[in-house]
Design a protein around this motif. Sequence first.
Motif, short mmCIF file in Angstrom:
data_model
loop_
_atom_site.label_atom_id
_atom_site.label_comp_id
_atom_site.label_asym_id
_atom_site.label_seq_id
_atom_site.Cartn_x
_atom_site.Cartn_y
_atom_site.Cartn_z
N GLU A 108 -72.57 45.54 -57.22
CA GLU A 108 -72.87 46.71 -56.43
C GLU A 108 -73.29 46.51 -55.01
N THR A 109 -74.55 46.15 -55.04
CA THR A 109 -75.17 45.88 -53.70
C THR A 109 -74.34 45.23 -52.62
N SER A 110 -73.33 43.96 -53.09
CA SER A 110 -72.60 43.36 -52.35
C SER A 110 -71.25 44.11 -51.72
N HIS A 111 -70.97 44.90 -52.86
CA HIS A 111 -69.84 45.86 -52.56
C HIS A 111 -70.03 46.89 -51.24
N LEU A 112 -71.33 47.56 -51.26
CA LEU A 112 -71.58 48.45 -50.42
C LEU A 112 -71.90 47.93 -49.12
N PHE A 113 -72.64 46.65 -49.25
CA PHE A 113 -73.08 46.01 -47.98
C PHE A 113 -71.92 45.41 -47.20
N ALA A 114 -70.92 44.89 -47.94
CA ALA A 114 -69.66 44.40 -47.31
C ALA A 114 -69.09 45.69 -46.38
N HIS A 142 -59.72 37.68 -62.81
CA HIS A 142 -60.36 36.62 -62.92
C HIS A 142 -61.91 36.56 -62.60
N TRP A 143 -62.34 37.47 -61.50
CA TRP A 143 -63.59 37.53 -61.09
C TRP A 143 -64.72 38.18 -62.01
N ARG A 144 -63.82 39.10 -62.84
CA ARG A 144 -64.90 39.65 -63.64
C ARG A 144 -65.69 38.90 -64.61
N ASN A 145 -65.03 37.77 -65.12
CA ASN A 145 -65.55 36.90 -65.90
C ASN A 145 -66.64 36.13 -65.44
N VAL A 146 -66.66 35.71 -64.10
CA VAL A 146 -67.44 34.87 -63.47
C VAL A 146 -68.26 35.48 -62.56
N ALA A 147 -68.36 36.76 -62.43
CA ALA A 147 -68.75 37.65 -61.51
C ALA A 147 -70.48 37.58 -61.79
N PRO A 148 -71.26 37.67 -60.67
CA PRO A 148 -72.71 37.62 -60.81
C PRO A 148 -73.07 38.89 -61.54
N SER A 154 -65.73 39.99 -54.60
CA SER A 154 -64.16 40.21 -55.08
C SER A 154 -63.85 38.44 -55.23
N GLY A 155 -64.61 37.60 -54.63
CA GLY A 155 -64.29 36.20 -54.92
C GLY A 155 -63.28 35.59 -53.97
N HIS A 156 -62.88 36.69 -53.11
CA HIS A 156 -62.08 36.27 -51.99
C HIS A 156 -62.42 35.45 -50.85
N VAL A 157 -62.11 34.19 -50.41
CA VAL A 157 -62.52 33.40 -49.77
C VAL A 157 -61.80 33.69 -48.14
N SER A 158 -60.88 34.06 -48.02
CA SER A 158 -60.03 34.62 -46.84
C SER A 158 -60.90 35.19 -45.75
N ILE A 159 -61.28 36.45 -46.39
CA ILE A 159 -62.12 37.30 -45.50
C ILE A 159 -63.51 36.51 -45.09
N ALA A 160 -63.98 36.06 -45.89
CA ALA A 160 -65.33 35.21 -45.75
C ALA A 160 -65.11 34.37 -44.57
N LEU A 161 -64.07 33.67 -44.60
CA LEU A 161 -63.80 32.46 -43.66
C LEU A 161 -63.39 33.01 -42.30
N SER A 162 -62.69 34.35 -42.44
CA SER A 162 -62.25 35.10 -41.01
C SER A 162 -63.41 35.49 -40.41
N ALA A 163 -64.69 35.82 -41.27
CA ALA A 163 -66.05 36.40 -40.44
C ALA A 163 -66.52 35.39 -39.83
N LEU A 164 -66.56 34.14 -40.62
CA LEU A 164 -67.29 33.02 -39.98
C LEU A 164 -66.43 32.43 -38.74
N ALA A 188 -69.09 39.55 -49.08
CA ALA A 188 -67.71 39.53 -49.04
C ALA A 188 -67.06 38.73 -50.21
N TRP A 189 -67.66 37.65 -50.66
CA TRP A 189 -67.26 36.98 -51.46
C TRP A 189 -67.66 37.18 -52.80
N LEU A 190 -68.88 37.62 -52.80
CA LEU A 190 -69.65 38.20 -54.07
C LEU A 190 -68.91 39.24 -54.86
#
Length: 863
Positions: A375-381, A363-369, A421-431, A417-419
């Motif tokens: 690619e940058t977000s994946h490596l940076f995360a 579902h994220w492939r259709n709305v991904a940036p 995969s679109g997963h919010v849970s890991i982003a919230l855990s980091a915050l 982390a959100w960009l």
Amino acid sequence: MNPAASEPKTAVPAWRRALPLLLSFALLALALHALSAEFSEHHLHDLRLAFHRMTSAALAQTLVFGLGSYACLVGFDAIGLRRSGREVPPAQIALTAFLAHTVGQTVGFAALSGGMMRLRGYGRAGLGLIEIGQVVLVSTLGFVFGAWLLIALTLIVEPDAAAQALPISAGIARAIGIILLAGFAALWLLAGKRGRELRWRTHVLWLPDRKTIAGITALSIVELLLASAAFYVLLPPLQSTSYVGFVGMWLLAMCTGLVSTVPGGLGVFEWTLFKLLPDVDAPSLLAAALVFRITYYLIPLLLATLWAALSNVPWPKAATTTFGIVQAPWRGLRPWLPQIIAIAAFAVGALLVIEGTLPMPHHWRNVAPTLLVVETSHLFASLGGVILLLVGQGLQRRSHAAWVLALALCVLLPLPAWLRSGHVSIALSALLVAAALVLARREFYREGALLDEAWSWPWLRNLGLVLIATTWLLFFAYKNVQYQHQLWWQFAIEDNAPRSMRALVLVALTLFAYGLGRLLHGARRPLPPADTTQLDALAPIVAAGTDTQACLVFTGDKVLLRDEAKQGFVMMQRYGGSLIAMGDPVGPLPVARELIWHFREEADRRGLRPVFYRVGDAHWRDYLDLGLTMVKLGEEALVPLHGFSLEGSARAEFRHAWNKGKRAGLQFRVVPAGEVAPLLGQLHEISAQWLHDKSGTEKGFSLGSFDAAYLCRFPLALVEHEGRAIAFANLWQAPNGGELSIDLMRQASDAPKGTMDYLFVELFLWGRDNGYARFSLGMAPLSGLPQHRLAGRWNRFANLVARHGERFYGFGGLRRFKSKFAPEWRPRYLVAPGGMHLAAALLDVTRLISIEPPASSIAPREN
């Protein structure tokens, strides 16, 4: 009074410390390999479908059952505390027990890790080690008794389920259950009304009374039923067994994971369930296991982190009545706050690294940036995740540098982390971890670079387990992707395998660079020493001292630690992982005691082990109060000077040496400090000859070296022959203590034989005539230690070194040389943390002393 020096524990060889780590790696690798075989006909897509089949009701139930299980675990602590007879507020019991069980369940070794948390939480309530140990034992026995009885009952009630999962018949399964039940009944009867101690060889097991056994067993059964229910509701309907039969299999899998020593039984627990529940499809079982780990381990850990962080918030007075009950117990647990946050940061880092190997959701492939952003977000995360894994240990040790880096990452990582995969849970855990870091910022105060942090074996094990699991997941997720060199250079939104491979390589390169940096970093650099102005200010304090060893402060290679009133000081230096104080603090007794604790705080602030080298026995109680270990280094020879003379048969050797020197034309005089400078040229020649003849170099820290500024601070004992200086020694003086000593002692290569004996006799006579009570000949290392076969380990080891190291260092010869002056012996000690820290402290001290000072200068520095 001399202290009974504590003996260090025997050093554990490195291979024995590494063995459990390698065993954990091997067991996890074998379990993951077995899981791969179970999933040979399944794909990651099947696992996603299994997740989607889980209902919201099932997720809510597993969370409620899991938290109910933790509530029962708190009850074990309440029972244990009731047996101790101590009154502890219920809120403090709840918070301490919740934290102890949360950390114990997540990290592993629950009795040890949870016991350390209880030590802080209940220690503030006045409980001693024995009482806290009883609480830990009650909790451990509760699990054992509950699991024992539950397994027995499930084998009796549901023998068919055991027969299908195990290579035994239903009749044998029921018979085993009856035997287990009878064994538990016999144990219950054996305990009696007051409890009992069971002994086997040197091992002793304490059993509580029957009433307590019945209480903790009943509570354990409820707790285990709730925990197993938290897993059961996540599974599809079981065809071959009921819930009762499932409980027995779940318990067997849990026990297998505990025995494996892998934290949380990762991989081992899942593989055992696959074997015990063959009728459950593999994707559904693994999905249930993953959700169970999140709800039962990760969510309670994050709740504990948030709770701990909120305890540091300065609530207004209006809220004190509301939060005071909760906040007060956390004051006792505050020292463990960095450990909780470190575990949470490690968990977030592990999730980021592991998620980097998973495909992007459909579902994220259709709305991904754009592709570049993904690619940058994946490596940076992934990069941020592995850095969090590395700095977690620094957080545990309260490193301020680790806190800054972890806070920056937890603030910056949620967006990538959100960009990706679109997963919010890991982003919230980091915050959430970032919020905890901000609220607990006062706890991270230690200075030092991250590369200075020594690795601990448990942290290294956990890091290795995460990497093994991540690598396995990468190969499992893309097992149908045929490897080609072109994969590394494929960039597209749908190209998940190349993106995951690049992320894993980045993680590996980061770890390699960090390890290489640690290897090249070497030992910590010494701290900048005190300048001339600071040393000049110490002259009155040194002059008022009672120990001539205080004169070592003027060597100019030490850092000063002063009290607020500037009445005393500690001279110290850093080497390796140690902050080393030279001798006892100098100053009045109350000031010295204050400085001992100040030094301990300074070592803690810098993240170093506190070490006191060559101390006396005046402050042994204070050192033991710090929780440090004292070991004897040797004995210092003190020659009494009152009534010293050359008369009588006992002094014949001295008289002969003195007369021989006189006949050889030797002359002795003491040169005042202000007149030493013009003699430095001659003295430097003598010193250079002496070093050449001894094939040695100058030492530091505990010894003076030939330095003009240092020598010009003291009077000089000079021996001349035919108007030429042939030997010298600088004089240390402590008039208040009536003590005289020397440090730098050198003679020319052509000096007549017996020159040094003549010098010592003249010094004894000069000291007597000037009112000194004793003359210190310095310490004889590894001497005066007990020789008994039952002596402590340190004493036996030191005696072994003294016997077999004689050809390298004249331990016995030095003792015999000093003994001929008929001295009194004063013990000197090394004070440091016990165990392996003691061996490391000795090594750091030895290396610090062996550092050659800068090239000596003949001209004195300007004061």
